[in-house]
Scaffold this active site. Structure first.
Site, mmCIF file in Angstrom:
data_model
loop_
_atom_site.group_PDB
_atom_site.id
_atom_site.type_symbol
_atom_site.label_atom_id
_atom_site.label_comp_id
_atom_site.label_asym_id
_atom_site.label_seq_id
_atom_site.Cartn_x
_atom_site.Cartn_y
_atom_site.Cartn_z
ATOM 1 N N ASP A 33 0.884 -1.167 0.000
ATOM 2 C CA ASP A 33 0.000 0.000 0.000
ATOM 3 C C ASP A 33 0.917 1.210 0.000
ATOM 4 O OD1 ASP A 33 -1.520 2.183 0.702
ATOM 5 O OD2 ASP A 33 -2.460 1.250 2.446
ATOM 6 N N TYR B 241 2.175 1.204 15.084
ATOM 7 C CA TYR B 241 1.126 0.885 14.122
ATOM 8 C C TYR B 241 1.257 1.723 12.861
ATOM 9 C CZ TYR B 241 -3.333 -0.011 11.984
ATOM 10 O OH TYR B 241 -4.294 -0.381 11.096
ATOM 11 N N LYS C 279 -2.572 -2.279 8.871
ATOM 12 C CA LYS C 279 -2.574 -3.733 9.052
ATOM 13 C C LYS C 279 -1.668 -4.387 8.005
ATOM 14 C CE LYS C 279 -5.002 -5.532 12.437
ATOM 15 N NZ LYS C 279 -4.033 -5.030 13.402
HETATM 16 P P1 13P Z 1 -4.589 -0.025 5.476
HETATM 17 O O1 13P Z 1 -3.692 -0.905 6.331
HETATM 18 O O2 13P Z 1 -5.311 -0.806 4.450
HETATM 19 O O3 13P Z 1 -3.827 1.121 4.921
HETATM 20 O O4 13P Z 1 -5.741 0.552 6.408
HETATM 21 C C1 13P Z 1 -5.393 1.375 7.469
HETATM 22 C C2 13P Z 1 -6.541 1.732 8.331
HETATM 23 O O5 13P Z 1 -6.322 1.971 9.496
HETATM 24 C C3 13P Z 1 -7.915 1.816 7.787
HETATM 25 O O6 13P Z 1 -8.847 2.237 8.742
HETATM 26 MG MG MG Z 2 -3.785 2.382 3.407
HETATM 27 MG MG MG Z 3 -4.520 -1.960 2.895
#
Ligand code: 13P
Ligand code: MG
Ligand code: MG
Length: 396
Positions: free
Chosen positions: A11, A232, A235
């Site tokens: 991402d 963090y 994810k």
């Molecule tokens: P991603 O890990 O897909 O970027 O999403 C982050 C997030 O916290 C969405 O609420």
């Molecule tokens: Mg994202």
């Molecule tokens: Mg993502």
């Protein structure tokens, strides 16, 4: 012919929040891998996205962890990051956690799953890509497909599958090197279940055949971004490669478990338990709390060439599954932060709540209970107020 499949995903920015990469970002990735294809020795390449994660699938003969193949994906994601920055997109460069490429994308942020094998005359495999969830999300669907005859009839019906499978499971909490265990289905079934239920810590990394010992079917990306970044940063939206048919479960046996719509960790701010919704490839993340999503592309590879894939969750059956997933998601979100809706503290990692709880912790006081008066006979005297309360309760 010995072929390696490498899927590398990242991402590196998305439109209007954590939704989907821009068309220009996808085009940049496609052009970069196309132009570097020959130098990296690729047989074929395909680019797609699931939510805000772009995946580059590559076939080649250079083995797992090849610097040129990884380097090409890294360059593509770097260029897409520059495009995302130029367009003012959200989270530009999110998953590129290190500045310098050092021969392999492992440990730098992007997720990677790879398998090397001798290509069969009819080489069928499925690429799963999930967004807004963690690698342990594949634990249950893979367990059901490779170890449970209630869900995977081939385990009973086909002599090729009847000897079971070998699972390698990684302890992703362990940061100094790989801490892994190897278990066999069916005899280690309860041990497998005991580990796989803990999706934050124990993750299926690979599954191999026992009929043809060591022949690989499954490879799952097991990156923990927080182990790399120390905080963090989103994810670890995972990818998985699953070779299917013949000595492995059939495509429909590895696909069907997703109709269960298991609750997985992820969703908004990566901090909730929500159902995993199967979606067609190139689906944006949902404005309904970024419900976790998973796509599945089935390929027939021949001479390392992919051909046109089948988008497994695009056909009509999955519309009903998506309707049920939406209902489950809405039901869970109704209870907001309460109980199992939000992840345990160890998985939240959002600074806000940790700071708040730290402040509240300092406000707690230990209250020492008042000493009770004693009569001459040694029995404790009952305080008058307690007598009144007990008396009034007894009168009801
Ligand atoms: P991603 O890990 O897909 O970027 O999403 C982050 C997030 O916290 C969405 O609420
Ligand atoms: Mg994202
Ligand atoms: Mg993502």
């Amino acid at each position: 012919m010995q072929v390696t499949l490498s899927v590398i995903k990242a991402d590196v920015g998305s439109v209007g929040g954590h939704t989907l990469p821009s068309a220009e970002m996808l085009e940049t990735v496609r052009q970069t891998v196309e132009s570097g294809r020959e130098t990296a020795g690729l047989l074929d390449v395909a680019v797609m996205h699931t939510g805000d994660d772009m995946a580059i699938l590559m076939s080649h003969t250079r083995g797992v962890g090849c610097a040129e193949v990884h380097g090409l994906a890294w360059t593509a994601f770097q260029r897409a990051t520059a495009v995302a920055r130029g367009q003012g997109l959200y989270g530009a460069g999110q998953d590129l956690l290190k500045d310098a490429f050092s021969g392999n994308v492992r440990g730098l942020g992007p997720a990677v799953a790879e398998i090397e094998f001798n290509e069969r005359p009819s080489e069928a495999f499925v690429l799963f890509a999930a967004d807004k969830t963690e690698p342990g999300a594949y634990n249950l669907p893979l367990y059901l497909a490779f170890a449970d005859p209630m869900h995977s009839p081939g385990l009973l019906l086909s002599p090729d599958l009847s000897e079971g499978f070998t699972f390698r499971i990684l302890d992703v909490e362990h940061t100094e090197g790989d801490r892994a265990i190897t278990l066999n289905a069916p005899e280690d079934l309860y041990d497998l279940a005991a580990l796989l239920r803990d999706t934050h810590r124990y993750v299926i990394e690979s599954i191999t055949s026992r009929r043809c010992p060591g022949e690989p079917s499954v490879s799952v990306s097991t990156t923990r971004l927080r182990n790399i970044a120390g905080k963090y940063v989103g994810k670890d939206d995972p990818v998985a490669l699953v070779r299917v048919q013949k000595i492995f479960p059939a495509t429909e046996e590895v696909g069907a478990p997703y109709a269960l719509i298991p609750f997985v960790a992820g969703d908004t701010r990566g901090s909730h338990n929500m159902p995993l919704m199967p979606v067609p490839v190139n689906t944006p993340a949902s404005a309904f709390f970024c419900v976790p999503i998973v796509s599945a592309l089935a390929f027939s590879m021949h001479g390392g060439k992919f051909g046109r894939p089948a988008d497994l969750f695009a056909e009509p059956f999955w519309e009903e599954v998506r309707r049920r997933a939406s209902a489950k998601a809405m039901e869970m979100r109704r209870q907001g932060f309460f109980g199992c809706s939000m992840l345990p503290m160890s998985e939240l990692e959002y600074g806000g709540i940790t700071e708040r709880l730290g402040r509240l912790d300092r406000q707690f006081r230990i209250e020492i209970p008042k000493r009770t008066r004693r009569h001459g006979n040694g029995r404790a005297a009952t305080p008058a107020a307690a007598v009144g309360l007990a008396g009034s309760l007894a009168g009801r």
